[in-house]
Structures are given as C-alpha cells and as structure tokens.
Write a protein that holds these residues in place. Structure first.
Motif: not given
Length: 337
Positions: A237-254
């Motif tokens: 649900r949080s992922h859906e609320l993120c902007l596209a660049q936020e989602r991409l950064l989330w994945a990379r920061l992992s």
C-alpha cells in the motif's frame, strides 16, 4: 527485559486502552495536541499503530460524553465520498471527527477538512495517514516503532490472547526480542507473528523469519483488514502511494542492507532514470511515509527498516537490477565509486 512476560495488559490509571502497550508518551502528546489544534494528523509507517492510537484517544474523549464521529477512509475512492463521509459531522456541538487511513485521498481530505473546519467551528479533526495532509494549522504527531521492551510485551500479550503463554525463561526472552527486532518492532508485524506461535516455538519462528519471503508473508486471519493481511500487503500500500522515482529509489536503497548516507544514496543509485538531483526529493518522500528514518536525528544518515528492505529487494530483483546495485554498494564501501 526480565519480568516483561509476566506483565498483564492492565490499562493505565486514566482509563486508556488495555492493549495500547508502549504508547504512554504518544497518547499524552496526542491529548495535548488535540487541546491546542483543531486538526491533528498522526503519521507513520504502515503497521505502526496509528489507528489504535487514534481509537484510544477517541475512546477517552467519548467517555467525557463529547460526540465522536469516526470514519474509515480506506474504502473511499473519490472526492464525493470524502465529502459524504464528512457530512455526518455537525458543527453545532464540540465534536471529535476521526478520519482513519486518509493516505490514498490526501488532497481531497485536506480540501474537505479545510471547508468543514471553516464552517463548523465546534469540530476538531483527528487524522491518521502515512503522509501528512500539509494544510495550514495542521499539528503532526509522528509515530515510530515500539521500543524493544514494549514490543516484547506486546508479543507476549498477543500470544497469550491466542492461548500461548511464553515461558519467560532467559533464552525465550532473548528469542522474543530477536523476533521483534527482525520485524522492526512494528505492532502489526508483532501481532501477525504472535499468530504463528500457535504452531511454532519462538525459536522455530525466528528461524523462519530469517527468510525475507517468510517475513513478508506473515498473515493474519479473515478479521484482519486486507491492507494489513500480510506485511507484503501493508508495504505494498505504501508502494502504491509513492511516486515513480520514490519506488525506484526504494528498490535500489534495499541493496545497502540498512543504514546509509544521503551522499551514498546519490553515488550508488543515480543514473539516467533517477538523476542525482531527484534523489534528495525522493529521499524526503520516503522519509515522509516512515519508509526511511533519520539515525540519531542526523539528516544525512538514514536507515531503512528491515521488512521495508525486504519488500524493496523483491522489486529490485523484479527490475533485474539486483546484481548491479550490490556491485555498486560494494564499490562504494571500498571507496572506488
């Protein structure tokens, strides 16, 4: 942590919730804010217990015979439904309006609340959301994970409510603490983990949770709202609320595996898809949802909770970037990037 397994869920002396463990300061602060502001928003990561804290505050106020109107916004899908929900509130009396789960309709909720609070001077609004509304006059109460001792107490309570009594021995206390740390001391995750103790020992559960898939797949019963049915649902649900660049950064920061600096994020994660000048804004967006937190209140040092990392790592693998990002983190750690 000695003695915490023996602690019963006795409510605080002022009549708070018997199940609201480890939130004494936050409860008192919320009461203070509601006396000073007509719009208070409790913000935090999904599963942190925002709804429970708001419900506790509402019950306290209801016991004073003040009207309370509670609306769950998780099922609302448009501006019309927001205004329809708020129409249940009358401005003729001192009323507390609780709007729970507003994150999917932030702009509409902010607009409707602005109109309502302007017309109904007797209404105070208490909002829960993964992001703040961002309106004038809004008081914000950030809600983080539980402290470790409180998390273990909650695990023991939830297990006991399911008929499982933890022994209280030193080894089991340590194991319970490690379970809670693995799950970021999030109340939702702890409740889901307690459900697994009906069929597994704490040690067996801890071993299972070493697998990221197993931690994200922890599930509750049919009485649990769908958005909280598993940690994967919750973070999704949080992922859906993120902007596209936020989602991409989330994945990379992992790929960092926990703590990193803003500079490291820029060096490791930036490319044509995610320009370095966009990373600061994306970091702020993830922090606003509780998906990142500042370490020791230092703005340049950030930490991603373990289960949030797990979810991001799934997306990183899905994007086909796992090997590349791990290599870049390794180069950065050696000063070669």
């Amino acid at each position: 942590m000695a003695g915490i397994f023996d602690c019963e869920a006795d409510g605080p002396p002022d009549g708070g919730s018997r199940d609201l463990i480890g939130r004494s300061w936050e409860s008192a602060e919320l009461s203070r804010l509601l006396k000073r502001s007509r719009l208070v928003t409790v913000v935090g990561l999904g599963g942190a217990g925002k709804s429970a804290l708001a419900a506790d505050a509402a019950h306290r106020i209801a016991r004073t015979c003040a009207p309370v109107v509670a609306v769950d916004m998780s099922g609302a899908h448009g501006v019309g439904q927001v205004f329809q929900a708020l129409s249940r509130t009358s401005g003729d009396h001192e009323t507390l309006l609780v709007l729970d789960n507003c994150e999917r309709l932030l702009a509409a909720s902010a607009r409707a609340l602005g109109q309502l609070l302007g017309e109904a001077t007797g209404v105070t609004a208490l909002v829960t959301s993964r992001r703040r509304l961002g309106t004038a006059g809004e008081a914000v109460l950030p809600l983080g994970p539980l402290r470790l001792d409180d998390a273990v107490r909650l695990l023991a309570l939830r297990a006991r409510q399911l008929g499982v009594r933890l022994s209280g021995g030193e080894e089991e206390r340590v194991t319970a603490g490690r379970i809670c740390l693995r799950l970021d001391c999030l109340p939702l995750a702890i409740g889901l983990a307690a459900g697994q103790l009906t069929g597994h020992t704490p040690r067996e559960l801890l071993v299972r949770l070493s697998d990221a898939e197993a931690s994200l797949a922890l599930s509750g019963g049919p009485e649990v709202p769908e958005r909280h049915r598993t940690l994967r649902h919750c973070h999704g649900r949080s992922h859906e609320l993120c902007l596209a660049q936020e989602r991409l950064l989330w994945a990379r920061l992992s790929a960092f595996g926990g703590t990193f600096t803003r500079l490291a994020a820029e060096k490791v994660c930036a490319d044509e898809q995610l320009p370095v000048e966009a990373i600061g804004h994306a970091l702020d967006g993830l922090t606003a949802q509780g998906l990142l937190s500042r370490v020791n209140h230092r703005a340049e040092l950030l930490r991603m909770p373990r289960t949030v990392q797990d979810y991001g790592a799934e997306w990183l693998a899905r994007l086909g970037e796992e090997t590349r990002l791990l290599e870049r983190v390794l180069l950065w750690s050696r000063g070669l990037l």
